[in-house]
Scaffold this motif. Structure first.
Motif, PDB file in Angstrom:
ATOM      1  N   UNK A 169     -63.301  50.225 -16.881  1.00  0.00           N
ATOM      2  CA  UNK A 169     -62.211  50.634 -17.893  1.00  0.00           C
ATOM      3  C   UNK A 169     -61.918  52.010 -18.323  1.00  0.00           C
ATOM      4  N   UNK A 170     -60.524  51.753 -19.041  1.00  0.00           N
ATOM      5  CA  UNK A 170     -60.502  53.421 -19.814  1.00  0.00           C
ATOM      6  C   UNK A 170     -60.151  52.182 -20.990  1.00  0.00           C
ATOM      7  N   UNK A 171     -60.161  53.224 -22.489  1.00  0.00           N
ATOM      8  CA  UNK A 171     -59.675  53.313 -23.307  1.00  0.00           C
ATOM      9  C   UNK A 171     -58.808  53.848 -23.330  1.00  0.00           C
ATOM     10  N   UNK A 172     -57.272  53.770 -23.982  1.00  0.00           N
ATOM     11  CA  UNK A 172     -55.953  54.120 -24.081  1.00  0.00           C
ATOM     12  C   UNK A 172     -55.224  53.819 -24.737  1.00  0.00           C
ATOM     13  N   UNK A 173     -53.955  54.598 -25.719  1.00  0.00           N
ATOM     14  CA  UNK A 173     -52.729  54.374 -26.203  1.00  0.00           C
ATOM     15  C   UNK A 173     -53.966  53.462 -27.187  1.00  0.00           C
ATOM     16  N   UNK A 174     -52.605  52.700 -28.091  1.00  0.00           N
ATOM     17  CA  UNK A 174     -53.031  52.013 -29.150  1.00  0.00           C
ATOM     18  C   UNK A 174     -52.411  50.705 -28.720  1.00  0.00           C
ATOM     19  N   UNK A 175     -52.214  49.625 -30.122  1.00  0.00           N
ATOM     20  CA  UNK A 175     -52.596  48.663 -29.942  1.00  0.00           C
ATOM     21  C   UNK A 175     -50.654  48.598 -29.599  1.00  0.00           C
TER      22      UNK A 175
END
Ligand SMILES: [Zn+2]
Length: 219
Positions: A169-175
């Protein structure tokens, strides 16, 4: 955070390159490629490298086929040395970009790269959107989850917490920015189903993290 590589990917060996900072040889994957545009002293930008010219350095996170480039470790010490001498010696030109600008460019290039990869996966129908679909795909072994930084409670769902724990998993950008890429208002989680694209997204994300770290060290 490494993915389990498929046999095909494992057999593809990464070429070895020399860092223009520390002069150490390393896997090309461990280095970032800087592409140099050189303006001659009179301000005209020739195609080739003009001795005595001034270089604008850009970051290439793509396939490394365009421009004249050098490789460097994404570490403050290597980048400093590359700026102060390595790039100039390699390409016979002065470098006018600051370390901060360089790192900023790395982060921007990483984001552009991830945007391109996500769009590519979307067009190739190798991307899924929506919490239920995403959870099901993760349970079935999908290689990568991309979660918006403001994803919220959806991150508490079992398959998603497991994917995060496993480094899938990666966290990237917003919704909003994720939604824009796939033609929706808001998207909290995305699954990439193509292992090759997943690997590239992870790599670009790591590069951005390293640049962020180097920036903090440099302050
Ligand atoms: Zn180095």
């Amino acid at each position: 955070m490494d993915l389990i590589k498929s046999p095909l990917e494992r057999s593809k060996r990464s070429p070895v390159r020399t860092c223009v900072g520390c002069s150490g040889r390393d896997d090309a994957e461990a280095l970032v490629r800087l592409v140099v545009n050189v303006a001659a002293p009179d301000g005209v930008a020739p195609d080739g490298v003009a001795p005595g010219g001034v270089a604008r350095v850009a970051v290439d996170l793509g396939d490394g086929r365009f421009g004249r480039g050098v490789h460097v470790h994404l570490r403050t010490a290597c980048l400093r040395k590359a700026r102060s001498g390595g790039i100039a010696r390699s390409l016979r030109c002065a470098v006018e970009v600051s370390l901060g600008e360089l790192l900023e460019q790395v982060v921007e290039a990483s984001n552009r790269r991830i945007t391109g990869l996500v769009l590519g996966a979307w067009r190739a129908r190798r991307l899924l959107v929506g919490a239920d679909v995403v959870c099901k795909a993760l349970e079935a072994g999908a290689p990568l989850l991309i979660a918006a930084t403001d994803a919220g409670v959806v991150l508490e769902r079992g398959p998603i917490t497991r994917a995060v724990a496993e480094g899938r998993a990666v966290a990237w950008g917003d919704k909003t920015s994720l939604g824009k890429l796939v033609g929706r208002d808001e998207v909290a989680v995305i699954v990439i189903q193509d292992p090759g694209i997943a690997q590239e997204v992870l790599k670009a994300r790591r590069t951005a993290d390293l640049a962020g770290e180097a920036r903090r060290q440099g302050e």
